[in-house]
Design a protein around this motif. Sequence first.
Motif, PDB file in Angstrom:
ATOM      1  N   THR A 264      -1.290   6.731   4.484  1.00 46.35           N
ATOM      2  CA  THR A 264      -0.880   6.222   3.172  1.00 46.35           C
ATOM      3  C   THR A 264       0.055   7.215   2.512  1.00 46.35           C
ATOM      4  OG1 THR A 264      -3.034   5.131   2.891  1.00 46.35           O
ATOM      5  CG2 THR A 264      -1.694   5.419   0.917  1.00 46.35           C
ATOM      6  N   ARG A 319      -7.998   5.149  -2.756  1.00 49.24           N
ATOM      7  CA  ARG A 319      -8.039   4.525  -1.427  1.00 49.24           C
ATOM      8  C   ARG A 319      -8.977   5.294  -0.499  1.00 49.24           C
ATOM      9  NH1 ARG A 319      -4.638   0.680   0.115  1.00 49.24           N
ATOM     10  NH2 ARG A 319      -4.543   1.401   2.287  1.00 49.24           N
ATOM     11  N   SER A 325      -8.376   4.574   3.268  1.00 44.68           N
ATOM     12  CA  SER A 325      -7.473   5.601   3.781  1.00 44.68           C
ATOM     13  C   SER A 325      -8.287   6.804   4.210  1.00 44.68           C
ATOM     14  CB  SER A 325      -6.462   6.002   2.700  1.00 44.68           C
ATOM     15  OG  SER A 325      -5.679   7.114   3.122  1.00 44.68           O
TER      16      SER A 325
END
Length: 349
Positions: A264, A319, A325
Amino acid sequence: MRAVAIVAFGQSVHVRDSAKTSEVEMLMPVLHDVLAQTGLAARDIDFTCSGSSDYLAGRAFSFTMALDGVGAWPPVSESHVEMDGAWALYEAWVKILTGEADTALVYAYGKSSPGDLREVLTRQLDPYCVAPLWPDSVALAALQAQALIDAGLTDERALAGIAARSRTAAESNPHAQLRGAGPAGEPLVAPLRTGDCPPIGDGAAAVVLAAGDTARRLAARPAWIRGLDHRIEAHSLGVRDLTDSPSTRLAAQHAGAFELPLDTAELHAPFTSQEVVLRRALDLDAADGTVRINPSGGALATNPVMATGLIRLGEAAARIHRGASDRALAHATSGPCLQQNLVAVLEGE
């Protein structure tokens, strides 16, 4: 180094105009939210740091009024940076690394609606040679975009694609100001169209940092800050290559961004052309689509000036918190044409 993590992130619903809401009223729900996420009370926070700009507020020491949102009691150890809140997070991170604190509250806010943001941001420019010419932030971004086009690194269709992708991603972000892909918009400053530019809006954000076992106690999956660094370009635009960002690359190198694969990247790119520069500086184009860029919508969907960079760090951390993530990069910028750049690498356990 001590292990330091982001354990909570909160933000306001970002709007075009919050004239009926003061900075304190905008901040308080966000601050209450991040503390509630951790179960901490104000007395449990060892250090508080904020980022904002008196130029936006139109009055000196405006940040002292915003402290009312933190609370008058108990007394706090507090600092402020006249920068995006990402740099306030950097100060708080250093404070924890030195052992002077175990927990920190970092917040940032910006109300761009009261004035002409394009004129306000000219105060960032060299006061002797550039500012007297009154080039505004959009005009300078347009110069950068044209330099990229002239170098064959992008074109207007590709820039429109970046805007569409970002605002489509923002459809799942309930805090975003602009959601859903729209037309490229009307010409603004060639080659930029309105769709290539960020919305003008008001909003606030906050994070809580904690060290070691405290972080593990406060969050089920802390977002550990594995590296954090910031660098700056030359102040004079005339001596810079606007198609590149060496300071971003150097900050990323020192933060350890190139050591292991990322999944990410939350990039603080208020203009579509700036995402092109950042992707090249961070080697994200070479990742062959394996890195998801700005899944929150980024600054093209939400841009409360002085809080946007902190939001990038918060969105990347969020995230990791929810397991979407494992290793994320967060970037923040300040100044014209990506003049100052901060890069953080966050990881889950």
